[in-house]
Design a protein around this motif. Structure first.
Motif, short mmCIF file in Angstrom:
data_model
loop_
_atom_site.label_atom_id
_atom_site.label_comp_id
_atom_site.label_asym_id
_atom_site.label_seq_id
_atom_site.Cartn_x
_atom_site.Cartn_y
_atom_site.Cartn_z
N CYS A 1 0.83 -1.21 0.00
CA CYS A 1 0.00 0.00 0.00
C CYS A 1 0.86 1.26 0.00
O CYS A 1 0.54 2.25 -0.66
N GLY A 2 1.96 1.22 0.73
CA GLY A 2 2.85 2.37 0.78
C GLY A 2 3.46 2.69 -0.58
O GLY A 2 3.63 3.88 -0.92
N ARG A 3 3.80 1.67 -1.35
CA ARG A 3 4.37 1.91 -2.68
C ARG A 3 3.39 2.62 -3.60
O ARG A 3 3.79 3.30 -4.55
N LEU A 4 2.10 2.48 -3.31
CA LEU A 4 1.08 3.14 -4.12
C LEU A 4 0.58 4.42 -3.46
O LEU A 4 -0.47 4.96 -3.84
N ASP A 5 1.33 4.92 -2.50
CA ASP A 5 1.00 6.17 -1.81
C ASP A 5 -0.35 6.07 -1.11
O ASP A 5 -1.15 7.01 -1.12
N MET A 6 -0.59 4.92 -0.48
CA MET A 6 -1.79 4.73 0.34
C MET A 6 -1.31 4.30 1.73
O MET A 6 -1.19 3.09 2.01
N PRO A 7 -1.00 5.22 2.61
CA PRO A 7 -0.46 4.85 3.92
C PRO A 7 -1.46 4.04 4.73
O PRO A 7 -2.67 4.27 4.70
N VAL A 8 -0.93 3.06 5.45
CA VAL A 8 -1.77 2.21 6.30
C VAL A 8 -1.91 2.88 7.66
O VAL A 8 -0.92 3.07 8.38
N HIS A 9 -3.13 3.25 8.03
CA HIS A 9 -3.37 3.92 9.29
C HIS A 9 -3.48 2.93 10.45
O HIS A 9 -3.20 3.29 11.59
N GLU A 10 -3.91 1.73 10.14
CA GLU A 10 -4.02 0.71 11.18
C GLU A 10 -4.02 -0.66 10.52
O GLU A 10 -4.52 -0.85 9.41
N ALA A 11 -3.42 -1.63 11.21
CA ALA A 11 -3.42 -3.02 10.77
C ALA A 11 -3.72 -3.88 11.98
O ALA A 11 -2.93 -3.89 12.95
N LEU A 12 -4.84 -4.57 11.97
CA LEU A 12 -5.30 -5.35 13.11
C LEU A 12 -5.36 -6.82 12.76
O LEU A 12 -5.70 -7.20 11.64
N CYS A 13 -5.04 -7.63 13.74
CA CYS A 13 -5.26 -9.08 13.65
C CYS A 13 -6.37 -9.44 14.64
O CYS A 13 -6.31 -9.05 15.82
N ILE A 14 -7.39 -10.17 14.15
CA ILE A 14 -8.51 -10.58 14.98
C ILE A 14 -8.54 -12.10 15.00
O ILE A 14 -8.60 -12.74 13.94
N SER A 15 -8.47 -12.66 16.20
CA SER A 15 -8.42 -14.11 16.33
C SER A 15 -9.05 -14.53 17.64
O SER A 15 -8.65 -14.04 18.71
N ASP A 16 -10.04 -15.42 17.55
CA ASP A 16 -10.66 -16.03 18.72
C ASP A 16 -11.13 -15.00 19.74
O ASP A 16 -10.90 -15.13 20.95
N GLY A 17 -11.83 -13.96 19.27
CA GLY A 17 -12.41 -12.98 20.17
C GLY A 17 -11.44 -11.97 20.73
O GLY A 17 -11.79 -11.22 21.65
N ARG A 18 -10.22 -11.89 20.20
CA ARG A 18 -9.22 -10.92 20.65
C ARG A 18 -8.63 -10.22 19.43
O ARG A 18 -8.73 -10.73 18.31
N PHE A 19 -8.02 -9.06 19.66
CA PHE A 19 -7.37 -8.35 18.56
C PHE A 19 -6.01 -7.80 19.01
O PHE A 19 -5.75 -7.56 20.19
N TRP A 20 -5.15 -7.64 17.99
CA TRP A 20 -3.81 -7.07 18.18
C TRP A 20 -3.60 -6.00 17.10
O TRP A 20 -4.18 -6.09 16.02
#
Length: 470
Positions: free
Chosen positions: A141-160
């Motif tokens: 996404c960064g190479r296309l000038d679309m900065p990532v504001h957040e990246a979340l992992c959701i697993s078994d009722g929890r997130f990181w």
């Protein structure tokens, strides 16, 4: 959004906002999401279901990060595929958003995968395993000038969060998701009438083929239908009757389902629908839908009071496409996706069309619909086209029926005229003194049927003699 300190979050202009559709006649409602927990809780409402084993990209627009286009793909099993897949996903999100006139100003990434209990994996291990995938997506996404504001992992009722290194707001063991229905997004969605359908896996199971004894019986019925119908479809002259038979039977089955309203609960409702179709009926329609023209005519049943029953019919037929007829499911599942999209049920449409391409990746009808649906196009032009074709065909059928009626009437009139003429001829032949009739009262032979003798002229004979002597 890389800093999750609660004290700083309410005033950050980059907090994403989600537009929740309003009710009829009311404008949409804007909901501002200020924390990773609210973002994670909003994901099912953005898609219409809980994604499982999925990569989800959501475009952000403007200074306040308004949610735009979204993209979902199953997580590839092999890590070697991740870099190429990430590049394709980033390019697809950019292209689709740009076609709608809104180039993304940022992206939010969600990686959703539950742990494999058989392998003894924990949710945290899932998060760590997917970290390289999150990094690849951020770079793409960064190479296309679309900065990532957040990246979340959701697993078994929890997130990181993959973007925040602060353990005070993002602990190593993850953060529990909010209780269902307790967030501001859930409240707004409930007010707007938005429903979360369950998990992606549950939605896909509605198109999964039958198993066990039912599958064996359906396979035999498909064998028999294919043996009887495919030669007629490919033979040319027998194709049109097969089309009419297939559409007539499909209409009858849809009416049968319509008369039996769905039961509460997905499993119970689908099981009852399955019981309303015999193996032979399902097989005949499935094989008939492999003809493109028949499928296109069936696509006209996409709106009005019949649409819900038609959608149930296509789902039920998809479940009857048991091995080795799995590819045959592409037609009914693609039709289900089209009905869902035409009735503004985009979550169901995306799931169905993705499932159709899983059955047959080269199925052009599903390819076109899947692309149009994911690019946010309006289905109304296609609906109008099908309505127009249906009206044209109805007009042609009416004209053809009228011509046949006129021709039948003319033939009947001609047959009557021929009969009258023959009767008159017979009467003329048997009428006394008529042409070809007798000159005497007893018929052609005169009295007692004897032939009448002719008198020879003596003068004529003499003249003839004189001519010869000269």
């Amino acid at each position: 959004m890389t800093q999750h300190d609660e004290s700083a979050r309410p005033s950050t202009p980059s907090s994403p906002s989600a537009a929740v559709p309003g009710t009829a006649g009311e404008p949409g409602q804007q909901v501002t999401l200020r924390s990773p927990a609210e973002l994670a809780d909003a994901l099912p409402y953005l898609l219409g279901f809980h994604p499982t084993d999925s990569i989800v990209l959501v475009a952000l627009h403007g200074d306040r990060g308004r949610f735009g286009g979204r993209l979902r793909l199953g997580i590839p099993r092999s890590g070697e595929e991740w870099p190429d897949v990430c590049d394709q996903l980033a390019e697809t999100l950019l292209t689709g958003s740009s076609k709608r006139g809104n180039r993304p100003d940022g992206v939010v990434i969600f990686l959703c995968q539950d742990p494999d209990t058989a392998a003894g994996r924990t949710p945290r291990q899932v998060m760590e395993r997917l970290r390289p995938l999150a990094q690849s997506l951020r770079r793409a996404c960064g190479r296309l000038d679309m900065p990532v504001h957040e990246a979340l992992c959701i697993s078994d009722g929890r997130f990181w969060s993959y973007c925040c290194p602060d353990p005070r707001c993002c602990p190593p063991d993850g953060t529990p998701l909010s209780l269902p229905g307790t967030s501001v997004m859930a409240a707004a969605a409930t007010y707007a009438g938005i429903e979360v359908r369950g998990t992606l896996r549950e939605m896909e199971e509605r198109y999964a083929p039958l198993t066990g004894d039912r599958a064996e019986g359906q396979r035999k019925a498909l064998d028999a239908a294919a043996f009887a119908m495919v030669p007629r479809i490919l033979g040319g002259e027998g194709c049109e009757p097969v089309r009419q038979e297939t559409l007539t039977l499909a209409r009858a089955l849809a009416d049968r389902l319509r008369e039996a309203p769905p039961l509460p609960g997905r499993l119970a409702s689908d099981a009852r629908d399955d019981s309303l179709l015999t193996d032979e009926e399902a097989a005949a329609v499935i094989v008939g839908l492999q003809d493109r023209v028949t499928r296109d005519h069936a696509a006209e049943w996409m709106e009005g009071p019949q649409a819900p029953a038609v959608l149930r019919l296509w789902r039920a037929l998809a479940r009857r496409c048991v091995p080795p007829y799995a590819e045959y499911a592409a037609a009914p599942v693609a039709l289900a996706g089209w009905v869902a999209w035409a009735t503004d049920d985009q979550p169901e449409a995306r799931v169905a069309l993705s499932r159709a391409l899983g059955a047959d990746p080269e199925y052009v009808f599903a390819q076109l619909l899947y692309r149009a649906c994911n690019e946010g196009l309006d289905p109304e032009p296609l609906r109008q086209c099908l309505r127009h074709e249906k009206a044209d065909r109805a007009l042609q059928d009416a004209v053809r029926a009228e011509v046949e009626r006129i021709e039948a009437a003319a033939a009947a009139t001609a047959a009557g005229a021929e009969g009258t003429g023959a009767t008159r001829a017979v009467r003329r032949r048997t009428r006394p003194g008529g042409p070809g009739g007798s000159t005497g009262p007893a018929g052609p032979g005169g009295p007692a049927g004897r032939p009448r003798a002719r008198r020879r002229s003596t003068r004529k004979r003499d003249h003839s003699h004189e001519d010869r002597s000269q």
